[in-house]
Design a protein around this motif. Structure first.
Motif, PDB file in Angstrom:
ATOM      1  N   ASN A 123       1.354  -7.880  -4.653  1.00 36.12           N
ATOM      2  CA  ASN A 123       2.811  -7.733  -4.661  1.00 36.12           C
ATOM      3  C   ASN A 123       3.250  -6.666  -5.654  1.00 36.12           C
ATOM      4  OD1 ASN A 123       3.229  -9.662  -2.685  1.00 36.12           O
ATOM      5  ND2 ASN A 123       3.534 -11.315  -4.145  1.00 36.12           N
ATOM      6  N   ALA A 124       2.655  -6.661  -6.834  1.00 31.22           N
ATOM      7  CA  ALA A 124       3.010  -5.656  -7.845  1.00 31.22           C
ATOM      8  C   ALA A 124       2.702  -4.249  -7.334  1.00 31.22           C
ATOM      9  CB  ALA A 124       2.258  -5.931  -9.151  1.00 31.22           C
ATOM     10  N   ILE A 125       1.582  -4.100  -6.670  1.00 31.37           N
ATOM     11  CA  ILE A 125       1.189  -2.786  -6.157  1.00 31.37           C
ATOM     12  C   ILE A 125       2.124  -2.340  -5.035  1.00 31.37           C
ATOM     13  CG2 ILE A 125      -0.613  -1.538  -4.889  1.00 31.37           C
ATOM     14  CD1 ILE A 125      -2.652  -3.323  -6.500  1.00 31.37           C
TER      15      ILE A 125
ATOM     16  N   VAL B 290      -8.545  -0.023  -8.272  1.00 36.45           N
ATOM     17  CA  VAL B 290      -8.065  -1.232  -7.603  1.00 36.45           C
ATOM     18  C   VAL B 290      -7.336  -0.846  -6.312  1.00 36.45           C
ATOM     19  CG1 VAL B 290      -6.403  -3.134  -7.781  1.00 36.45           C
ATOM     20  CG2 VAL B 290      -7.944  -2.637  -9.687  1.00 36.45           C
ATOM     21  N   LEU B 291      -6.535   0.198  -6.379  1.00 35.81           N
ATOM     22  CA  LEU B 291      -5.802   0.650  -5.184  1.00 35.81           C
ATOM     23  C   LEU B 291      -6.760   1.141  -4.107  1.00 35.81           C
ATOM     24  CD1 LEU B 291      -2.948   2.725  -6.868  1.00 35.81           C
ATOM     25  CD2 LEU B 291      -2.860   0.364  -6.103  1.00 35.81           C
ATOM     26  N   TYR B 292      -7.695   1.998  -4.501  1.00 36.08           N
ATOM     27  CA  TYR B 292      -8.617   2.577  -3.520  1.00 36.08           C
ATOM     28  C   TYR B 292      -9.482   1.515  -2.848  1.00 36.08           C
ATOM     29  CZ  TYR B 292      -7.570   7.427  -4.746  1.00 36.08           C
ATOM     30  OH  TYR B 292      -6.948   8.636  -4.919  1.00 36.08           O
ATOM     31  N   ARG B 293      -9.836   0.459  -3.580  1.00 32.76           N
ATOM     32  CA  ARG B 293     -10.650  -0.607  -2.973  1.00 32.76           C
ATOM     33  C   ARG B 293      -9.893  -1.304  -1.848  1.00 32.76           C
ATOM     34  NH1 ARG B 293     -12.627  -1.727  -8.164  1.00 32.76           N
ATOM     35  NH2 ARG B 293     -11.012  -3.279  -8.559  1.00 32.76           N
ATOM     36  N   ARG B 294      -8.611  -1.513  -2.044  1.00 33.15           N
ATOM     37  CA  ARG B 294      -7.811  -2.248  -1.056  1.00 33.15           C
ATOM     38  C   ARG B 294      -7.242  -1.329   0.029  1.00 33.15           C
ATOM     39  NH1 ARG B 294      -5.229  -7.305  -3.565  1.00 33.15           N
ATOM     40  NH2 ARG B 294      -6.511  -7.624  -5.398  1.00 33.15           N
TER      41      ARG B 294
ATOM     42  N   THR C 257      -1.882   6.436   3.792  1.00 31.05           N
ATOM     43  CA  THR C 257      -1.396   5.823   5.026  1.00 31.05           C
ATOM     44  C   THR C 257      -1.554   4.312   4.963  1.00 31.05           C
ATOM     45  OG1 THR C 257      -1.964   7.788   6.296  1.00 31.05           O
ATOM     46  CG2 THR C 257      -1.688   5.743   7.547  1.00 31.05           C
ATOM     47  N   ASP C 258      -2.717   3.851   4.512  1.00 31.98           N
ATOM     48  CA  ASP C 258      -2.948   2.411   4.379  1.00 31.98           C
ATOM     49  C   ASP C 258      -1.951   1.779   3.413  1.00 31.98           C
ATOM     50  OD1 ASP C 258      -5.200   2.557   6.086  1.00 31.98           O
ATOM     51  OD2 ASP C 258      -6.526   3.005   4.390  1.00 31.98           O
ATOM     52  N   LEU C 259      -1.669   2.462   2.313  1.00 32.97           N
ATOM     53  CA  LEU C 259      -0.694   1.963   1.341  1.00 32.97           C
ATOM     54  C   LEU C 259       0.686   1.816   1.972  1.00 32.97           C
ATOM     55  CD1 LEU C 259      -1.355   3.903  -2.002  1.00 32.97           C
ATOM     56  CD2 LEU C 259      -1.297   1.437  -1.716  1.00 32.97           C
TER      57      LEU C 259
END
Length: 193
Positions: free
Chosen positions: A16-18, A49-53, A58-60
């Motif tokens: 949620n924070a991201i 952490v961002l790149y792992r998820r 585009t995914d973000l």
């Protein structure tokens, strides 16, 4: 002196924070200004952490829009009048969802060009499996004898298509007289029996 150990966020709290940070970055800087560095700093996490998820921007964006849709409350007015229900629904959108539509339309122009994703694709992701409220409102009006039962999906989209167009042209709230004109001068003549 006591040192408090920092609690590490995980799971839904971290996500949620991201995703809040992604939306804030897009709202302020547009898609062109969206960076992993900016999101990580705003969310107080690491780029890893961002790149792992979400391995791509585009995914973000897609994850952020889907979450925004899940978190946006649905308001289904039932005043007993088709006219009043539609006016109330458009006024609610004007006061609670306008910023979202402007950001999706204007701030993501580069996203659409870069990815081939269309605004209609994002709208579908935003709505998820939740149907539009207009068919529900019109179905009640049909039962009351206020609307024809044979209306096309295109006709049912007219009020919000016009509303979004006005909001984008103004980059801000749609004046109440325009909302009334959309309902009274365009929508009701199309749907009445």
């Amino acid at each position: 002196m006591t040192l408090e150990k920092a609690t590490r966020r995980r799971g839904e709290e971290l996500e949620n924070a991201i995703l809040d940070a992604v939306w804030d970055e897009i709202s302020e800087k547009g898609y062109g200004g969206l960076t992993y560095e900016g999101v990580a700093a705003r969310a107080r996490t690491s780029r890893a952490v961002l790149y792992r998820r979400w391995p791509t921007r585009t995914d973000l964006v897609l994850a952020t829009v889907a979450r925004l849709g899940r978190r946006t409350p649905r308001v289904a007015p039932d005043t007993g009048s088709l006219r009043e229900d539609m006016i109330e629904l458009l006024r609610y959108s004007n006061s609670h969802r306008l910023g979202m539509w402007v950001v999706l339309s204007v701030q993501l122009a580069g996203f659409y060009a870069e990815t081939g994703v269309t605004p209609a694709d994002l709208r579908a992701r935003l709505l998820g499996d939740r149907p539009s409220l207009v068919p529900e409102i019109v179905a009640r009006a049909v039962e009351r004898g206020e609307a024809r039962p044979d209306l096309s999906e295109r006709v049912l989209r007219v009020p919000f298509d016009l509303f979004r167009s006005e909001a984008i042209l103004r980059l801000g709230p749609v004046p109440d007289e325009e909302i009334l004109a959309i309902v009274d001068e365009v929508f009701l003549p199309l749907v009445r029996t």
